[in-house]
Design an enzyme around this catalytic site. Structure first.
Site, PDB file in Angstrom:
ATOM      1  N   GLY B 169       4.239  -9.856  10.889  1.00 25.38           N
ATOM      2  CA  GLY B 169       4.188  -8.616  11.510  1.00 25.38           C
ATOM      3  C   GLY B 169       5.057  -7.499  11.077  1.00 25.38           C
ATOM      4  N   GLY B 170       5.758  -6.647  11.893  1.00 24.86           N
ATOM      5  CA  GLY B 170       6.648  -5.640  11.103  1.00 24.86           C
ATOM      6  C   GLY B 170       7.710  -6.167  10.475  1.00 24.86           C
ATOM      7  N   GLY B 404      -4.821   7.267 -24.791  1.00 24.50           N
ATOM      8  CA  GLY B 404      -3.774   7.629 -23.822  1.00 24.50           C
ATOM      9  C   GLY B 404      -2.868   6.443 -23.697  1.00 24.50           C
ATOM     10  N   ALA B 405      -3.218   5.290 -23.953  1.00 26.16           N
ATOM     11  CA  ALA B 405      -2.353   4.362 -23.664  1.00 26.16           C
ATOM     12  C   ALA B 405      -1.162   4.280 -24.594  1.00 26.16           C
ATOM     13  CB  ALA B 405      -3.135   2.845 -23.680  1.00 26.16           C
TER      14      ALA B 405
END
Lengths: 681, 510
Positions: B169-170, B404-405
Site C-alpha cells: 500500500g502507501g 548519439g550513444a
C-alpha cells in the site's frame, strides 16, 4: 648446426621446442592457424607463418602447407612435436626430398612402428617380451583349454571381431576357459556374426610403464629409464612420474635393454618411447613404440638432466650421442600433472573460453637439469624443482579446435614424497580462471592414498572415481587448518574495514577476538590472539594452530603457514567470509562473530532447486530454435532445442524419456549458464 | 534508588521482548529475525543507542487503549557501521504487525530529522503490515510525514531501505523515494495493491511473491536494487554498501586503506577486445581488473544487464562505475538501461562520488516497443544526468562509441573531464557497414563495391584517431595500463570545482 628450425606444431610443445632451440642459438619459425594468431608459440618464435584455418586438418596436418612454410622460411630442420605430423612417414619423406632434416626417426622406423601387427612381429624377433597368446583360430573348447594352459592363466578369450567388451571372457582355470570359450563364441556370433575366438594372456593389475630411448644415426642407443603413466582417463594420461614406484633395478634394466634392442632393430635414430604393460608380478609386455617426443618427456629430463629436445636436434644434425648408458643417471623423483581445460564437475567436458586469470606457480630450478646447465628458463635455484610447460597465457583464448591440454606442471624432489608434496603446493598455487579445468581433480589424486603408496594401475580413475569427480571433502585436521587461516584472514579484513575514513572519533569499531568459522557443514568457535608475526587461533573444543603469512585483503592467493606447514589457498571474498580453494576442495567459509553465528543459525536453509527435471542452458548463448512444445512427449536423445554459442550451434537433447511441462525460452532469447530452458513432468 | 533502577530494567526488558516470545518464535519460524536482532547485525557490536523505547500509541478506538506495547512497533536510534555513524529504524512485526500509527511514524520522523541535521545516512528496515487501520487518518498523516522527510533528505544524506517482510500500500512510497532498496528473497514483498485486490479488480490471479517478491522487483520492475538470500546476508551486504558511501552531501566519499598497486599492469586487457567486432566480451572483467582488489559492488545486477552500474574503489576511494555490457543486447542503450544508469549517475553526483564510464555502445536499441515506450525521454534522462553532473568524470572507450550513444556516455562534450580511448576504439557516427550503405547508396547493388567502401570507411573512421585529432579523446591509452591511467586521472581531479548555474531545480525529463 642448423641456423633455423621450423616447429610444425602449436601449444606448449611448440613453446618447449623453441626454448631449447633458442638456447642452442638456432632461430625458430612458428606456424599458426587463424585461431592461433595471438598464441604464445607465435609470440615466442623469431618468425611465424600463417598456414590456414583453425581446423587442424586444414592447417597443422596439411603437409603441403607446412612444406610451403619450410620453403618460405628457409628452415633447415623441422621439429614435429607430438601429434599432428609427428609420426607421419609421408611428411618425413617430403622433408627428405627437399633436403630438410626431420627432427625424428628415419622413415622406415616410423613406418614399421606405426603398424601394430608389424611392430609386434619386429618386437618378437628382437626378443622383446610381448603379451603371450595364440593368434590362430581355435576349433573347440578342448583346444581352448590346451592353449590357455600353454599361455598360462589368467587368460582372456577374445572375439577377433570384438569390441566394447562383447565376446570377451577372462578365465582363471580350465573350467572357466571351457565355459568362456563357448559363451564368448555365442556372443560373438550374435553380436558380430563372426564367432572366431583367440586367446591372450590376461594382464592383472596392469600398469602403463614406458621406456625413453635415445639413438643416433651411428648405431648408438641408450635408454633414459622409465616413466609410469598408469593414471589415465579414457586412454588420456593425466599424471605421470619418473621413475616408476613399482620397478626394481633388474626390471628396469631388462625393459631398457629390450627397448634399445627394438630401437636398433628398426634403425631408430632420435628420441623414442617404448610402451609396456606391466602386471602385478612385474612381468612386462610390449605394447607399442611411439616414434616421437612424448608429452610426458619432462619427467625424464628432470631425473636424468638430459634435454631430450636438444638431443633430438643434435641427432638430426648427424651428431653422435655424447652420452653413454653409463652416463645416464636416475636422480630423485619427478611428477607431471597435466592441466586440462576440462570441467571435472561436468564429467570432464571440454571447456573453452577466455583465460581471465592464468598464473602458474613460479618455476624453480633444481636437480641435474640445473647442474648440467640445461634449465629452460631463468628460474631461481631451489631445493625442489617446479617446471611448467605451457602454451597459453592470461588473457588468451582456449579454442575448441585443439587438444584441451593447456599446461604440464612438473615438480621434482629428492624423494617421491617430497616431489608429491611440492606438487600439492604447486597445484594450490596455480591460478586458472575463466574456464573449467581439472586442477581440483589433480589435487585429489595427489592426496589419494593409492597414489601416495604408488599402487595405482591403469584402472585407478575408474575404480576410485566410479561416479566421476564430486570434489574433495577435507578431513578434520586439514579443515581446521583452513578454518584457522580463514579466521586470521578475516580478522585482518575486518580491521581494515574498521579503518575507513569518516569514523566517529573515540567511538570506533573494535574488532573482536572471538569468531565462529563455518565450513563444509562444520563450525568451529575460535579465539584469535594476534601479534607482529601472525596469529594464534585457539579452538574452543581444544587445540590451537599458529597461522602466519603475508596475505592482505584482495590477494587472490594466500600463502600461509599453519603450524609450520605450508597451506596455499585461492581466496575470493564472499559475504561474511571467503570462498577458499585448497587441496581440491572448494569451500564457502563463513567467519562470523558469535552473535552473528547464533542469528545465522535461525536462517532457513534454502536447498538449491532440483534441476534433474529441467533442461539447463549449458553455456551462455542464444536460443536458435526450440524443437518441442509444452505437453510433448520426448524420447531419450531427441533434440529439444538449439543454442548458439561462440558461433557454434549446439543441439541439446533429452537425457531420458519424458513429457515437457513448461518451456521458459523462445528462439532469440539470450541465456546465461544454468538458465532453465524447459522443465519436464 | 535501587527500586527505580530495577523499574527501568524491567521496563526495558519488557520493551525488548516486543510482541512477546510467541510472536518472536513465529517470526523466527518464518525465517525472519526480529527488529532488534536485525539492528544487531546491521550495526557494530554494542554501538546501538535506542531512542523512544517507551513510546506507545495514543489510540483509544476499537479497544486499542488496552494494548499499548512499548516501542509501538518500531525500534529507532543510531549506531555505527565500521565506526561511521548511521541512523536506523527497524519495524517490529511482532508488535501490532509492525503497523504504522501516528506515534510509530513520529519515531521514524525523529531519527530522520536527526540524520538530516547531523549528516548521517538513514537506514530503514521495513517489516510492516501497513497502516494501522484503527488509527485511520492519523496513520495516513504519519506516512505523509515520513514521505516529506524522504523527499527533503534526498540528495542530502544517503537513504537505504531494506524490505524484510511485507511492505504494501502507501507504505511502499517511503522506500520508493530512498536511494537504494534491497529485498530479502522469499520473505519480503512490495506492492501498491495486494493479490486480493488485484483479483477483485482485474481478475488476475497472482501470488504475493509473483506480484511483488524480490525476483519481480530486481528483474522485472527494477524497483529494488538487489536481493539477498536471507536477513543475515542482506544486513551484511548493507554494511558493505555503507562502506562506500559518504555520510552526507557535504562530505567526500570515504577512503579505506587499500592493498593494491595503483600502477598494476594487466597485460590480459590487451586481448580483452575480440578480433571480431561482433563478438561480445565481459565488461565485468575490465571493471574487476581496474578496481582496487577486484571489488565491485553492483547495483541492479539483475535488471537491464546491457548496462552495469555499481561502486568500486580506486586508491581506496569510492568511484561509481557505469559500463556498457557487450554480453547483453550488444551493450546498446534502451529504455531500461538508460533509466537504470541515469538514476545511478544522479546518485553519484548528489554525493560527490566520481564517475568512471566504460563505453562500448553500438547505439540505441531500435524498434516500436522502444519508441512507443518513450525511449526518447528515457534516453534523455541519462544524457541529462551526465550533462548536469559536476563530479569528476573519467571515460574509457574500449570499442564502439557510435552515434548519439557516444555523446550520451560521458563524452567530452558533456563536460567529461578525461576521455580515454583504447586503440581498439571506434568513435563514429555508426558502424562501417551502415554508414557505407547510406553514403554509397548508389552502389548498393554491387556487393564488391560496397565491401570496398566498407573497408575504406573502417580504415578511415573505425579507430580512435579521428576523434583524437579533434581533441574529443584526450589520449589513446594501452588497455593494460587502464588502472594506472584512470587512477591518475581521478587523482588529478581531486580538486575539481564546477558549479551549475543557480536554479530552483532542474526539469529532468521524467
Amino acid at each position: 648446426m642448423f641456423d633455423k628450425i621450423l616447429i610444425a606444431n602449436r601449444g606448449e610443445i611448440a613453446c618447449r621446442v623453441i626454448k631449447t632451440a633458442r638456447k642452442m642459438g638456432i632461430k625458430t619459425v612458428a606456424v599458426y592457424s587463424d585461431a592461433d594468431k595471438q598464441a604464445l608459440h607465435v609470440q615466442m618464435a623469431d618468425e611465424a607463418i600463417h598456414i590456414g584455418p583453425p581446423q587442424a586438418n586444414q592447417s597443422y596436418i596439411v603437409i603441403d602447407k607446412i612444406m610451403d612454410a619450410v620453403r618460405q622460411s628457409g628452415a633447415q630442420a623441422v621439429h614435429p612435436g607430438y601429434g599432428f605430423l609427428s609420426e607421419n612417414a609421408k611428411f618425413a619423406e617430403a622433408l627428405a626430398a627437399e633436403g630438410v632434416a626431420f627432427v625424428g626417426p628415419p622413415v622406415g622406423a616410423i613406418e614399421s612402428m606405426g603398424d601394430k601387427i608389424t611392430s609386434k612381429k619386429i618386437a618378437q624377433e628382437a626378443k622383446v617380451s610381448t603379451v603371450p597368446g595364440y593368434m590362430g583360430l581355435i576349433e573347440d573348447a578342448d583346444e581352448a583349454v590346451k592353449i590357455s594352459n600353454e599361455v598360462g592363466y589368467p587368460v582372456m578369450l577374445k572375439a577377433s571381431a570384438g569390441g566394447g567388451g562383447k565376446g570377451m571372457r577372462i578365465a582363471w582355470n580350465d573350467e572357466e576357459a571351457r565355459e568362456g570359450f563357448q559363451s564368448s563364441k555365442n556372443e560373438a556370433a550374435n553380436s558380430f556374426g563372426d564367432d572366431r575366438i583367440f586367446i591372450e594372456k590376461f594382464v592383472t593389475q596392469p600398469r602403463h610403464i614406458e621406456i625413453q630411448v635415445l639413438c643416433d644415426a651411428h648405431g648408438n642407443g641408450i635408454y633414459l629409464n622409465e616413466r609410469e603413466c598408469s593414471i589415465q582417463r579414457r586412454q588420456q594420461k593425466v599424471v605421470e612420474e619418473a621413475p616408476s614406484p613399482f620397478l626394481d633395478a633388474e626390471t628396469r634394466k631388462a625393459m631398457g635393454e629390450q627397448s634399445v634392442a627394438l630401437a636398433k632393430a628398426v634403425g631408430y635414430a632420435s628420441a623414442g618411447t617404448v610402451e609396456f604393460i606391466v602386471d602385478g608380478d612385474r612381468n612386462f609386455y610390449f605394447l607399442e613404440m611411439n616414434t616421437r617426443l612424448q608429452v610426458e618427456h619432462p619427467v625424464t629430463e628432470l631425473i636424468t638432466g638430459v634435454d631430450l629436445v636438444e638431443q633430438m636436434i643434435r641427432v638430426a644434425n648427424g651428431e653422435p650421442l655424447s652420452i653413454t648408458q653409463d652416463d645416464v643417471q636416475l636422480n630423485g623423483w619427478a611428477i607431471e600433472n597435466r592441466l586440462y581445460a576440462e570441467d571435472p564437475y561436468r564429467g570432464f567436458l571440454p571447456s573453452i573460453g577466455r583465460l581471465t586469470r592464468y598464473r602458474p606457480p613460479a618455476e624453480v630450478a633444481a636437480g641435474l637439469l640445473l647442474e648440467n646447465d640445461k634449465w629452460q628458463g631463468d628460474a631461481p635455484a631451489g631445493k625442489y624443482a617446479v617446471r611448467n610447460d605451457t602454451g597459453v597465457y592470461e588473457g588468451g583464448e582456449i579454442s575448441m579446435y585443439y587438444d584441451p591440454m593447456i599446461a604440464k606442471l612438473c615438480t621434482w624432489g629428492p624423494t617421491r614424497d617430497e616431489a608429491i608434496e611440492e606438487m600439492r603446493i604447486a597445484l594450490d598455487s596455480f591460478e586458472v580462471e575463466g574456464i573449467g579445468h581439472n586442477l581440483p581433480f589433480l589435487s585429489a589424486v595427489m592426496d589419494h592414498p593409492v597414489f601416495i603408496k604408488g599402487e595405482m594401475t591403469t584402472a585407478f580413475i575408474e575404480e576410485q572415481y566410479p561416479d566421476g569427480f564430486q570434489g574433495v571433502t577435507l578431513a578434520d585436521a586439514e579443515l581446521r587448518r583452513v578454518a584457522a587461516a580463514a579466521a586470521a584472514m578475516n580478522r585482518v579484513s575486518e580491521i581494515r574495514r574498521a579503518r575507513v575514513s569518516g569514523r566517529l572519533d573515540n567511538h570506533e569499531r573494535v574488532v573482536g577476538s572471538e569468531w565462529n568459522v563455518a565450513l563444509q557443514d562444520q563450525a568451529f568457535d575460535v579465539t584469535i590472539e594476534a601479534d607482529q608475526q601472525g596469529s594464534t587461533v585457539r579452538f574452543a573444543d581444544g587445540g590451537e594452530l599458529r597461522v602466519e603469512g603475508d596475505w592482505t585483503p584482495g590477494d587472490s592467493l594466500a600463502r600461509m603457514t599453519v603450524d609450520g606447514a605450508p597451506l596455499v589457498i585461492k581466496v575470493d571474498k564472499i559475504t561474511q567470509g571467503f570462498r577458499m580453494r585448497s587441496r581440491g576442495a572448494d569451500l564457502k567459509v563463513h567467519v562470523r562473530s558469535p552473535r552473528q553465528a547464533e542469528l545465522a543459525k535461525l536462517m532457513p536453509e534454502k536447498l538449491p532447486p532440483d534441476t534433474s527435471k529441467m533442461l539447463l542452458c549449458p553455456m551462455p548463448g542464444l536460443i536458435v530454435n526450440v524443437n518441442v512444445a509444452e505437453g510433448d512427449e520426448v524420447e531419450d536423445g531427441q533434440a529439444l532445442c538449439t543454442v548458439e554459442a561462440m558461433k557454434m550451434e549446439n543441439i541439446l537433447r533429452a537425457e531420458k524419456k519424458g513429457v515437457v511441462s513448461k518451456i521458459n525460452a523462445a528462439a532469440g532469447d539470450s541465456l546465461a549458464v544454468d538458465d532453465v530452458i524447459m522443465e519436464f513432468e | 534508588m535501587k527500586d527505580i533502577l530495577q523499574e527501568l530494567h524491567d521496563r526495558r526488558e519488557n520493551a525488548r521482548l516486543g510482541g512477546g516470545q510467541r510472536r518472536i518464535d513465529s517470526q523466527h519460524a518464518k525465517g525472519k529475525l526480529t527488529a532488534r536482532e536485525r539492528i544487531e547485525l546491521l550495526l557494530d557490536e554494542g554501538s546501538f543507542e535506542e531512542y523512544d523505547t517507551f513510546v506507545a500509541h495514543r489510540c483509544t478506538d476499537f479497544g486499542m487503549e488496552d494494548n499499548r506495547p512499548y516501542g509501538d512497533g518500531v525500534v529507532t536510534g543510531w549506531g555505527t557501521i565500521n565506526g561511521r555513524m548511521v541512523y536506523v529504524f527497524s519495524q517490529d512485526f511482532t508488535v501490532l504487525g509492525g503497523s504504522v500509527s501516528a506515534t510509530h511514524a513520529a519515531k521514524i520522523c525523529k531519527v530522520m530529522d536527526m540524520a538530516m541535521q547531523n549528516g548521517a545516512p538513514i537506514i530503514g528496515l521495513n517489516d510492516s503490515g501497513g497502516a494501522r487501520i484503527q488509527e485511520g487518518v492519523d496513520a495516513l498523516a504519519g506516512y505523509a510525514e515520513i514521505f516529506q522527510r524522504n523527499i527533503m533528505a534526498s540528495g542530502v544524506i544517503p537513504q537505504i531501505s531494506v524490505i524484510m517482510g511485507p511492505c504494501a500500500g502507501g507504505a511502499v512510497y517511503s522506500p520508493a523515494m530512498t536511494d537504494f532498496i534491497f529485498m530479502v528473497k522469499d520473505s519480503s514483498y512490495m506492492f501498491v495493491t495486494g493479490p486480493d485486490v488485484v483479483k477483485t479488480v482485474t481478475n488476475e490471479v497472482v501470488t504475493a511473491e509473483e506480484l511483488g517478491g524480490a525476483s519481480t522487483h530486481t528483474k522485472k520492475s527494477s524497483v529494488a536494487d538487489g536481493a539477498f538470500e536471507n536477513d543475515v546476508e542482506a544486513l551484511a551486504e548493507v554494511r558493505r554498501l555503507v562502506d562506500y558511501l559518504p555520510l552526507n552531501n557535504r562530505e567526500k566519499p570515504p577512503v579505506r586503506p587499500f592493498f593494491d598497486d595503483v600502477d598494476r599492469i594487466e597485460t590480459s586487457l590487451d586481448t580483452l577486445i575480440p578480433e571480431n567486432p561482433n563478438m561480445p566480451y565481459d565488461m565485468k572483467e575490465l571493471i574487476a581488473k581496474v578496481a582496487d582488489e577486484g571489488d565491485f559492488y553492483e547495483i541492479q545486477k539483475d535488471f537491464a544487464g546491457n548496462i552495469l552500474t555499481g561502486f568500486i574503489r580506486l586508491e581506496g576511494q569510492t568511484v561509481g562505475v557505469v559500463a556498457n555490457q557487450p554480453m547483453v543486447l550488444a551493450g546498446c542503450l534502451d529504455i531500461d538501461s538508460s533509466r537504470k544508469a541515469a538514476r545511478f549517475v544522479r546518485f553519484c553526483d548528489c554525493f560527490e562520488i566520481p564517475i568512471l564510464t566504460l563505453v562500448d555502445v553500438p547505439g540505441f536499441l531500435p524498434g516500436t516497443s522502444q519508441e512507443y515506450g518513450g525511449v526518447i525521454k528515457h534516453g534523455a534522462k541519462l544524457l541529462f544526468a551526465y550533462g548536469e553532473a559536476t563530479v569528476p568524470k573519467v571515460t574509457v572507450i574500449t570499442r564502439k562509441a557510435y552515434g548519439g550513444a557516444y555523446d550520451v556516455m560521458a563524452s567530452k562534450h558533456l563536460r567529461g573531464d578525461v576521455n580515454y580511448a583504447w586503440p581498439t576504439a571506434e568513435i563514429a557516427v555508426m558502424g562501417a557497414k551502415g554508414a557505407t550503405e547510406i553514403i554509397h547508396r548508389a552502389d548498393l547493388g554491387d556487393a564488391e563495391k560496397i565491401a570496398a567502401h566498407t573497408a575504406e570507411y573502417e580504415d578511415r573512421f573505425a579507430n580512435p584517431f579521428v576523434a583524437a585529432e579533434r581533441g574529443f579523446i584526450d589520449e589513446v591509452i594501452q588497455p593494460k595500463s587502464t588502472r594506472r591511467r584512470v587512477s591518475r586521472a581521478f587523482a588529478m581531479l581531486r580538486g575539481k570545482q564546477l558549479t551549475n548555474p543557480w536554479k530552483k531545480h532542474d526539469n529532468i525529463p521524467l
